[in-house]
Design a protein around this motif. Structure first.
Motif, PDB file in Angstrom:
ATOM      1  N   THR A   1      11.323  12.239 -10.864  1.00  0.00           N
ATOM      2  CA  THR A   1      10.993  11.813 -12.376  1.00  0.00           C
ATOM      3  C   THR A   1       9.736  11.555 -12.470  1.00  0.00           C
ATOM      4  OG1 THR A   1      11.264   9.487 -11.597  1.00  0.00           O
ATOM      5  CG2 THR A   1      13.333  10.788 -12.233  1.00  0.00           C
ATOM      6  N   ILE A   2       9.408  11.467 -13.722  1.00  0.00           N
ATOM      7  CA  ILE A   2       7.801  11.219 -14.122  1.00  0.00           C
ATOM      8  C   ILE A   2       7.408  10.162 -13.451  1.00  0.00           C
ATOM      9  CG2 ILE A   2       6.431  10.855 -15.911  1.00  0.00           C
ATOM     10  CD1 ILE A   2       7.957  12.720 -17.871  1.00  0.00           C
ATOM     11  N   GLU A   3       8.087   8.985 -13.587  1.00  0.00           N
ATOM     12  CA  GLU A   3       7.647   7.738 -12.994  1.00  0.00           C
ATOM     13  C   GLU A   3       7.466   7.802 -11.538  1.00  0.00           C
ATOM     14  OE1 GLU A   3       8.574   3.117 -12.783  1.00  0.00           O
ATOM     15  OE2 GLU A   3       9.852   4.381 -14.072  1.00  0.00           O
ATOM     16  N   ALA A   4       8.418   8.459 -10.926  1.00  0.00           N
ATOM     17  CA  ALA A   4       8.157   8.377  -9.451  1.00  0.00           C
ATOM     18  C   ALA A   4       7.230   9.477  -8.731  1.00  0.00           C
ATOM     19  CB  ALA A   4       9.760   9.060  -8.786  1.00  0.00           C
ATOM     20  N   GLN A   5       6.952  10.446  -9.662  1.00  0.00           N
ATOM     21  CA  GLN A   5       5.730  11.308  -9.389  1.00  0.00           C
ATOM     22  C   GLN A   5       4.766  10.576  -9.864  1.00  0.00           C
ATOM     23  OE1 GLN A   5       5.457  15.026  -8.394  1.00  0.00           O
ATOM     24  NE2 GLN A   5       3.650  13.950  -7.713  1.00  0.00           N
ATOM     25  N   SER A   6       4.540   9.899 -10.639  1.00  0.00           N
ATOM     26  CA  SER A   6       3.108   8.737 -10.730  1.00  0.00           C
ATOM     27  C   SER A   6       2.995   7.849  -9.578  1.00  0.00           C
ATOM     28  CB  SER A   6       3.438   8.063 -12.081  1.00  0.00           C
ATOM     29  OG  SER A   6       2.375   7.196 -12.216  1.00  0.00           O
ATOM     30  N   MET A   7       4.202   7.171  -8.908  1.00  0.00           N
ATOM     31  CA  MET A   7       3.926   6.307  -7.655  1.00  0.00           C
ATOM     32  C   MET A   7       3.613   7.100  -6.652  1.00  0.00           C
ATOM     33  SD  MET A   7       7.792   4.488  -8.487  1.00  0.00           S
ATOM     34  CE  MET A   7       7.543   3.237  -7.155  1.00  0.00           C
ATOM     35  N   PHE A   8       4.156   8.482  -6.358  1.00  0.00           N
ATOM     36  CA  PHE A   8       3.696   9.162  -5.332  1.00  0.00           C
ATOM     37  C   PHE A   8       2.120   9.489  -5.382  1.00  0.00           C
ATOM     38  CE2 PHE A   8       8.112   9.640  -4.007  1.00  0.00           C
ATOM     39  CZ  PHE A   8       7.817   9.526  -2.703  1.00  0.00           C
ATOM     40  N   ASP A   9       1.489   9.827  -6.534  1.00  0.00           N
ATOM     41  CA  ASP A   9       0.299  10.160  -6.873  1.00  0.00           C
ATOM     42  C   ASP A   9      -0.476   9.002  -6.500  1.00  0.00           C
ATOM     43  OD1 ASP A   9       0.997  12.631  -7.603  1.00  0.00           O
ATOM     44  OD2 ASP A   9       0.945  12.227  -9.711  1.00  0.00           O
ATOM     45  N   ASP A  10       0.059   7.740  -7.058  1.00  0.00           N
ATOM     46  CA  ASP A  10      -0.820   6.500  -6.821  1.00  0.00           C
ATOM     47  C   ASP A  10      -1.067   6.386  -5.107  1.00  0.00           C
ATOM     48  OD1 ASP A  10      -1.272   6.235  -9.260  1.00  0.00           O
ATOM     49  OD2 ASP A  10       0.361   4.881  -9.777  1.00  0.00           O
ATOM     50  N   PHE A  11       0.105   6.529  -4.534  1.00  0.00           N
ATOM     51  CA  PHE A  11       0.199   6.329  -3.339  1.00  0.00           C
ATOM     52  C   PHE A  11      -0.753   7.221  -2.462  1.00  0.00           C
ATOM     53  CE2 PHE A  11       2.581   6.637   0.977  1.00  0.00           C
ATOM     54  CZ  PHE A  11       2.007   5.432   1.543  1.00  0.00           C
ATOM     55  N   ASP A  12      -0.687   8.388  -2.756  1.00  0.00           N
ATOM     56  CA  ASP A  12      -1.716   9.611  -2.385  1.00  0.00           C
ATOM     57  C   ASP A  12      -3.210   9.078  -2.660  1.00  0.00           C
ATOM     58  OD1 ASP A  12      -2.406  11.813  -0.921  1.00  0.00           O
ATOM     59  OD2 ASP A  12      -2.438  13.348  -2.710  1.00  0.00           O
ATOM     60  N   LEU A  13      -3.616   8.687  -3.735  1.00  0.00           N
ATOM     61  CA  LEU A  13      -4.860   8.194  -4.070  1.00  0.00           C
ATOM     62  C   LEU A  13      -5.264   7.153  -3.007  1.00  0.00           C
ATOM     63  CD1 LEU A  13      -4.977   8.477  -8.022  1.00  0.00           C
ATOM     64  CD2 LEU A  13      -6.165   9.795  -6.345  1.00  0.00           C
ATOM     65  N   TYR A  14      -3.990   6.126  -2.865  1.00  0.00           N
ATOM     66  CA  TYR A  14      -4.527   5.082  -2.086  1.00  0.00           C
ATOM     67  C   TYR A  14      -4.770   5.251  -0.768  1.00  0.00           C
ATOM     68  CZ  TYR A  14      -3.001   0.719   0.697  1.00  0.00           C
ATOM     69  OH  TYR A  14      -3.092  -0.393   1.316  1.00  0.00           O
ATOM     70  N   ALA A  15      -3.990   6.388   0.045  1.00  0.00           N
ATOM     71  CA  ALA A  15      -4.139   6.904   1.060  1.00  0.00           C
ATOM     72  C   ALA A  15      -5.617   7.465   1.287  1.00  0.00           C
ATOM     73  CB  ALA A  15      -3.003   7.861   1.696  1.00  0.00           C
ATOM     74  N   ASP A  16      -6.104   7.973   0.166  1.00  0.00           N
ATOM     75  CA  ASP A  16      -7.247   8.626   0.361  1.00  0.00           C
ATOM     76  C   ASP A  16      -8.325   7.629   0.434  1.00  0.00           C
ATOM     77  OD1 ASP A  16      -6.136  11.175  -0.024  1.00  0.00           O
ATOM     78  OD2 ASP A  16      -6.626  11.186  -2.279  1.00  0.00           O
ATOM     79  N   GLU A  17      -8.354   6.426  -0.391  1.00  0.00           N
ATOM     80  CA  GLU A  17      -9.070   5.282  -0.119  1.00  0.00           C
ATOM     81  C   GLU A  17      -9.211   4.683   1.220  1.00  0.00           C
ATOM     82  OE1 GLU A  17     -11.372   4.328  -2.343  1.00  0.00           O
ATOM     83  OE2 GLU A  17     -10.849   6.145  -3.505  1.00  0.00           O
ATOM     84  N   GLN A  18      -8.049   4.643   1.989  1.00  0.00           N
ATOM     85  CA  GLN A  18      -7.928   3.980   3.170  1.00  0.00           C
ATOM     86  C   GLN A  18      -8.895   5.200   4.340  1.00  0.00           C
ATOM     87  OE1 GLN A  18      -6.675   0.853   3.019  1.00  0.00           O
ATOM     88  NE2 GLN A  18      -6.346   1.653   1.017  1.00  0.00           N
ATOM     89  N   ILE A  19      -8.780   6.439   3.834  1.00  0.00           N
ATOM     90  CA  ILE A  19      -9.558   7.279   4.734  1.00  0.00           C
ATOM     91  C   ILE A  19     -10.935   7.367   4.659  1.00  0.00           C
ATOM     92  CG2 ILE A  19      -9.712   9.811   5.233  1.00  0.00           C
ATOM     93  CD1 ILE A  19      -6.697  10.247   4.564  1.00  0.00           C
ATOM     94  N   ARG A  20     -11.313   7.356   3.488  1.00  0.00           N
ATOM     95  CA  ARG A  20     -12.892   7.478   3.147  1.00  0.00           C
ATOM     96  C   ARG A  20     -13.724   6.391   3.925  1.00  0.00           C
ATOM     97  NH1 ARG A  20     -10.854   8.527  -2.162  1.00  0.00           N
ATOM     98  NH2 ARG A  20     -10.882  10.556  -2.641  1.00  0.00           N
TER      99      ARG A  20
END
Length: 470
Positions: A265-284
């Motif tokens: 769903t659109i909301e679920a996709q947004s949640m996973f996109d946010d989680f992906d960005l969150y993971a990116d921030e932990q990596i940098r």
């Protein structure tokens, strides 16, 4: 199905068929543990759905590497027994469902590749004492067959998508040659004790990429009580649902068929996109361990969510926000747990460091205050009023820690090491010894005990905000 561990356990039963499978494995277990049941259900769903369904863009199959960590005597065999009962219940209805359960041991990379090519392109293997196997594979002096096995496991994790394939390998001995396998979906349910797993863990075992591919489910509780009402076989309704899933997955695995794509769903996709960005921030800007652990967090959570969605709607699965939240929480817990182990020195040779010993002592003290009182009564020490008053008895700490690897294997011996570690926490102002007179006057008993200086601050790090994962 409720956790036997402390009330802050992050694991919960997901909706749909995956949750029902977990409920059955739990109910069928002689000593039921929710975390063990959940790990088994995740692995079974991955073995069945790994090749028949895809998610993400570019598409990836849903094979998963799941590792259960649970102490000796807590009933890890419930996974194999529960899955056997489930698959036996549909054997006559769907005879080919046997293809989804793979070998219990894998001798070489060639054997695994040939099994995928000739026997089944999608299956789960239940591998016991897998913590020791991972130690052996990560050893710089590992034998060639284990080096090759580690390499093919690394490779296979990303090969289950519709456009992927396992390339052939050739050897000087022709009979060892392997052929190309389109979209192989190899899943693992590994079992280990926390002690043997964390003792063998090192930065090397993370940096080579195999460990970060695993979703780790850890049970931190004690030995559960015997289940006198264990169910031997699943209900006809559950068997029918499982048979329908297996039959449909087998049809999608036929040559010329394409996998079903799990939608969001659109909301679920947004949640996973946010989680992906969150993971990116932990990596940098982070250490290699942190980078590796977060590198696949997004795709592992997405695969988990897809498996739950299939169990809800077999023919047109859709990841909804509640599923997304559950999957993200599982994976976030997985990564944070491993991170904290490295940060507090609870892995490899660091296990025997003073930092690790202090961390283990704090953890056991926290258990005293957070676990249900009936669970603590089995130690036959102290009173609930002592706990309410912020007092922890030495006898409880001794019973919990003298057999712990961080203490029993230390050169000075378990008891001396425990007393030294308690003394360090006293010097740091975290705990204080309670005099026998004070204890007698207040609780009517005398035993060596310690008071927590600030209980609220001491326990602050254990609360899991399930609905706030960023």
């Amino acid at each position: 199905m409720r956790s036997n561990a402390a009330s802050f356990s992050p694991y919960s039963v997901p909706p749909g068929l995956l949750g029902e499978l977990a409920q059955f494995i739990y109910a069928a277990a002689p000593r039921p543990v929710p975390e063990i049941a959940l790990a088994g259900a995740i692995g079974l769903m991955a073995g069945i759905c790994g090749r028949a369904y895809n998610v993400s863009n570019p598409p990836t199959g849903l094979n998963l590497y799941t590792l259960l960590l649970a102490p000796t005597g807590t009933g890890k065999e419930a996974i194999a027994n529960g899955i056997t009962a489930l698959m036996k219940s549909i054997r006559q209805t769907v005879p080919s469902s046997v293809e989804f359960i793979g070998p219990a041991s894998i001798a070489s990379p060639q054997a695994l590749a040939k099994y995928l090519a000739n026997t089944s392109p999608s299956f789960v293997s239940i591998l016991g004492e897998f913590g020791l196997t991972m130690q052996q594979m990560a050893n710089p002096k590992a034998p060639l067959h284990l080096v090759g096995l580690r390499q093919i496991m690394l490779d296979l994790y990303n090969k289950s998508g519709v456009n992927s394939e396992l390339r052939p390998s050739i050897y000087s001995e022709r009979e060892k040659n392997t052929s190309v396998v389109a979209s192989p979906a190899f899943s693992i349910i590994g079992e280990s004790t926390p002690e043997s797993f964390y003792e063998g863990l090192s930065e090397r075992s993370v940096s080579d990429g195999l460990l970060p591919r695993f979703t780790i489910v850890e049970y931190r509780g004690d030995r559960p009580s015997r289940n006198e009402d264990a169910h031997a076989m699943p209900s006809p309704e559950l068997a029918a649902k499982l048979a329908e899933l297996c039959s449909y997955a087998l049809s999608r695995n036929h040559p010329g068929q394409t996998p079903i794509t799990v939608q969001l769903t659109i909301e679920a996709q947004s949640m996973f996109d946010d989680f992906d960005l969150y993971a990116d921030e932990q990596i940098r800007g982070s250490t290699e361990v942190t980078r590796q652990l977060w590198n696949r967090a997004h795709i592992k959570a997405l695969k988990l969510g897809a498996l739950v969605a299939i169990g809800r709607t077999l023919y047109a699965p859709m990841i909804t926000p509640d599923i997304a939240l559950w999957a993200i929480q599982i994976e976030k817990t997985n990564v944070h747990n491993l991170q904290s182990r490295f940060e507090t020195g609870e892995v490899g040779e660091q296990i025997f460091s003073e930092m690790s010993q202090q961390s283990r002592l704090r953890s056991v003290i926290k258990d005293w205050f957070l676990k249900p009182w009936p669970e603590l009564q089995r130690y036959k020490i102290g009173t609930e009023s002592m706990r309410t008053g912020g007092i922890v008895p030495y006898s409880y700490l001794s019973k919990r820690l003298t057999n712990d690897a961080a203490f029993k294997n230390f050169k000075t011996g378990a008891t001396a090491t425990l007393k030294r570690t308690i003394d360090e926490l006293c010097k740091c102002g975290e705990i204080n010894r309670v005099s026998p007179g004070q204890l007698k006057a207040r609780y009517g008993i005398t035993m060596e005990s310690y008071a927590i200086t600030d209980v609220e601050q001491f326990l602050a790090g254990l609360k899991h905000e399930v609905k706030s994962f960023f």
